[in-house]
Design an enzyme around this catalytic site. Structure first.
Site, short mmCIF file in Angstrom:
data_model
loop_
_atom_site.label_atom_id
_atom_site.label_comp_id
_atom_site.label_asym_id
_atom_site.label_seq_id
_atom_site.Cartn_x
_atom_site.Cartn_y
_atom_site.Cartn_z
CD GLU A 61 -1.95 3.09 3.78
OE1 GLU A 61 -2.64 4.23 3.69
OE2 GLU A 61 -2.66 2.23 3.98
CB SER B 277 -11.84 -5.61 6.21
OG SER B 277 -13.10 -4.67 6.08
NE ARG C 285 -3.56 -2.33 11.13
CZ ARG C 285 -4.53 -1.58 10.20
NH1 ARG C 285 -5.73 -2.10 10.18
NH2 ARG C 285 -3.85 -0.58 9.55
CD GLU D 233 -10.26 -2.70 9.91
OE1 GLU D 233 -9.63 -1.55 9.44
OE2 GLU D 233 -9.88 -3.72 9.54
NE ARG E 289 -5.53 1.89 12.40
CZ ARG E 289 -6.45 0.80 12.65
NH1 ARG E 289 -6.16 0.07 13.57
NH2 ARG E 289 -7.21 0.34 11.52
CG HIS E 290 -2.19 3.05 8.17
ND1 HIS E 290 -2.79 3.79 9.25
CD2 HIS E 290 -3.31 2.38 7.46
CE1 HIS E 290 -4.03 3.86 8.95
NE2 HIS E 290 -4.40 2.89 7.93
NE ARG F 209 -3.90 -2.25 0.94
CZ ARG F 209 -4.57 -2.99 1.72
NH1 ARG F 209 -4.90 -1.97 2.79
NH2 ARG F 209 -5.21 -4.10 1.79
#
Lengths: 497, 497
Positions: free
Chosen positions: B271, B423, B471, B420, B277-278, B269
């Site tokens: 990002e 998903s 995570r 979270e 958390r990323h 990703r």
């Protein structure tokens, strides 16, 4: 039962019913399956005779005479479902006849033992259909059919002999273009389960020996171990590349005291060569471990690990191996309980005696490797062996030279059926020696300073090896192309699907 | 023994000896270890008192008074080795004193039970050293020390109180710059073993439920699922990108009859956000499965799988959890045997009752998620729960809308400690509906035609979910940063080491 009542026994499942409705009265399918459990096709056996089952599968084939036969397929397994013609079933049979192959249906029926053994299905029971619902429809004309994709060369030859016309052969490229259909064949269903089993056996053995599974980054600053076969990209303005192997990071994990590590993950090689055994992306099985005093400790592990993998495949995956062999016949791999080890010098000598001259300090080419494989098979009756003490000149700079002769190194390759599958070595763990070796190999030491620095903070003697997951099953099953064991292969000409 | 004879009992191991020499007379170390087996530090127990052992480890610390104490560390385990001053040992002790911390030594000595319990080591026996050889020397001055890196906040506060001066704190960035040293701390040794265990438990449960492990390509033609967070590159002249998830291919594997699949592999990703958390690259745990009639089948799996993982961690990884907690204290995760499920609507209502107004058809922001986590903990006494039936508008186009209300979808998120982590959803498996949904979401259908076509050849109802491996341990151990659970993390500002 009136015809109208019977009409609730078949039909298309509605979208609403498939949207996970909680309402048991949402439709006739929903009502019919309420409170029922689905049975797997592979679980349908004679002991179940007389009981009603609910099964989901694809329409593999429809045949009709007085009786309608629906061959239902689930993964590689097939069962024959039957509906006898009657006033009641007439409309249901008409409904079934118009369904396309590869559509998904739910069948509710009774398990019976047929008078004659069923030919051409894996399960030896029959299902007398009471209710059938189409869960999802496939296009009537598919780009390739599973039947064609599943045909063996032997069957094609037979069809030519019998009918003077060869049955269709689906070539490798067409298969890959329509991979979603291609992987439905029994052979492919088996191949991808075998690939998973190899990974499981690999992990099981290593975990039992106190190895830790790790994940190292695939995005790297700069240009990895260098060379042209690197995929370059940009990360937030910085030049970056994709890891060509976890080599540097798995060694750094050893310097970080993880002691014995393995990694299973993608490896990227911007290969130009379009061969039967190279991919631009494959799954690497990598190992790195501390050693106490000799690189033979690494070869001991290779030996134990792969004999365990081969033995487990033969013992625990009989059905899968059979399914592969049905489409692609092969002889079981010949391997010894204690893996044969030859030195590179001994290999060169064997080739020489067979009239093949090779450079004693060069690498073996594919042809010599094959030839040596043949000679080893004849002399030692094994298709799996280790060749060690490779010339230092043909190994990477981080390979530890031999104590008794720096022209040779503490390295090895492993071969299956005459093809190289594993490459391993003791590494140089002394920064000064590493710098010297890098210099001798023409590598700018500054570009690998992080790597070399890792060894300045105290590093244990260590070594490891790497294997391509796709190659293990390709060579174990004597398949002719690495694309057969990669789910969605990537090569210089293919980035899709 | 003469002093000269004794001098063969210590010294540096030579390069020649470390190059896997087969000659047992190659040097004094090689002679000393001939025929001996190494014992792991973690295996040193009182039952071994009196026996001679050979152990390899790093010098964690050297202390000397009348007696020289060498604390030997191997992974997270430590043992105290002692040498009493005598005429004979005098030179050996001088030799030992000049060795740097983090150097590797081989110790041959006798296991003894000390009169007083040893403080500050994990093993409760002592080794009376007979022979010591330095296998590899670390630099005298290291960029960070393991002692500093292993210090807890509590210890730093205590040092400030006791000495009016805080002991050094190594910040996150310095740790990562020197990751090879940082991961040697007991907490980090435990964390990366826990990460491996999570992966093992995940695989174990899924394999027991007939899932097949697969590997899908990370190199993709075009631009993945679209969006800006894509790493772009060129493959042999073609535009390509790195997979942001195995979403499309795992669904294609389902269309290819693999029925239940999982994948463990890197996810990329690009990002921009630099948060706790990323990451730009993380390890995805992905699952996709056929469903029979309801997306609750997927939630059932999530429930069983994660309760299994948490329970196994607590039962089988006590030592590791203790080591983490020593440096980073945390409360054990509160979870129920049967995981709580709330609908999104119920969640919104709970927030509303607590005075937090959120858009009933929008997404929850991080703050609302945390707040809801608190409310759920108070009301249901669990820090792990499932929130399902998310608004269709905030989920990807391939999410199946609910049967009873298309504004909601057959989707869910799962939370640990208010964050979270998972998903998932039922997917649209009907090509016409998929095209319509893509259009509604402003996606050009032509760019995803291969994906949509996969469903034209017959597709079963299916769904799945994805989790980030890093995570799981971060939240299970209540760590404050995802970089603590990634071996060599990659974020917008970090591509090294």
């Amino acid at each position: 039962m009136s015809l109208e009542e019977f009409s609730s026994n078949y039909g298309d499942v509605t979208l609403n019913e498939l949207q996970s409705t909680a309402d048991p009265k949402a439709g006739k399918w929903r009502e019919a399956v309420e409170g029922k459990e689905w049975t797997d096709v592979s679980d349908l056996v004679e002991e179940m005779a007389g009981s009603e089952v609910l099964i989901r599968g694809r329409i593999n084939r429809l045949k009709s005479s007085k009786v309608l036969f629906l061959i239902l397929r689930q993964s590689g397994f097939t069962v024959q479902c039957v509906a006898k013609q009657s006033e009641e079933t007439d409309v249901m049979i008409k409904y079934l006849k118009q369904l396309s192959c590869e559509s998904f249906v739910d069948v509710i029926g009774v398990v019976v033992i047929p008078k004659d053994p069923v030919k051409g299905t894996t399960q030896q029971v029959e299902i007398q259909m009471r209710k059938v619902y189409c869960v999802n429809k496939a296009l009537t004309r598919l780009p390739i059919t599973v039947e064609d994709a599943a045909r063996s060369e032997e069957d094609i030859e037979k069809s030519l002999k019998d009918n003077k016309k060869a049955a269709p052969r689906v070539n490798q490229d067409t298969r890959l273009n329509n991979r979603v259909i291609d992987i439905r064949t029994p052979a492919n269903q088996a191949i991808f389960r075998l690939v998973c089993h190899v990974e499981n056996f690999f992990r099981e053995k290593l975990l039992s020996k106190a190895f830790v599974g790790i994940h190292t980054p695939k995005l790297m600053a700069g240009s990895s171990e260098g060379g042209s076969a690197v995929f370059r990209l940009e990360c937030k303005g910085q030049p970056a590349c994709l890891a060509q192997s976890p080599q540097l990071h798995k060694q750094m994990a050893i310097c970080g005291d993880l002691r014995r590590v393995f990694e299973i993950g993608p490896v990227f090689r911007a290969e130009d060569s379009f061969t039967h055994r190279h991919l631009c992306e494959f799954v690497g099985l990598d190992v790195e471990m501390e050693i106490h005093k000799h690189y033979s400790e690494i070869m001991d592990l290779v030996d134990e690990l792969f004999v365990f993998i081969f033995t487990s495949l033969n013992e625990k995956c009989k059905k899968e191996l059979e399914a592969v062999g049905k489409q692609y016949p092969f002889e079981p791999l010949k391997f010894l309980e204690k893996t044969l080890r030859l030195t590179f010098e001994e290999g060169v000598q064997m080739l020489k005696e067979a009239g093949v001259e090779v450079d004693p300090f060069g690498d073996l080419n594919t042809e010599s490797e094959r030839k040596l494989g043949q000679l080893v098979l004849e002399k030692y009756n094994t298709e799996f062996y280790i060749l060690h003490r490779y010339p230092t000149a043909v190994r990477p700079f981080y390979t530890m030279p031999c104590a008794d002769n720096p022209l040779y190194s503490n390295s090895f390759d492993v071969f299956i059926r005459g093809e190289e599958i594993i490459s391993g070595a003791q590494r140089v763990h002394i920064p000064e020696v590493l710098e010297k070796r890098a210099g001798e190999c023409g590598i700018d030491v500054k570009t690998i300073s992080t790597y070399i620095d890792s060894f300045r903070y105290g590093a244990p003697p260590h070594g490891g090896f790497g294997v391509g997951l796709e190659r293990v099953i390709m060579l174990f099953c004597a398949l002719n192309n690495i694309r057969k064991t990669s789910l969605f292969p990537r090569d210089p000409q293919r980035l899709t699907p």
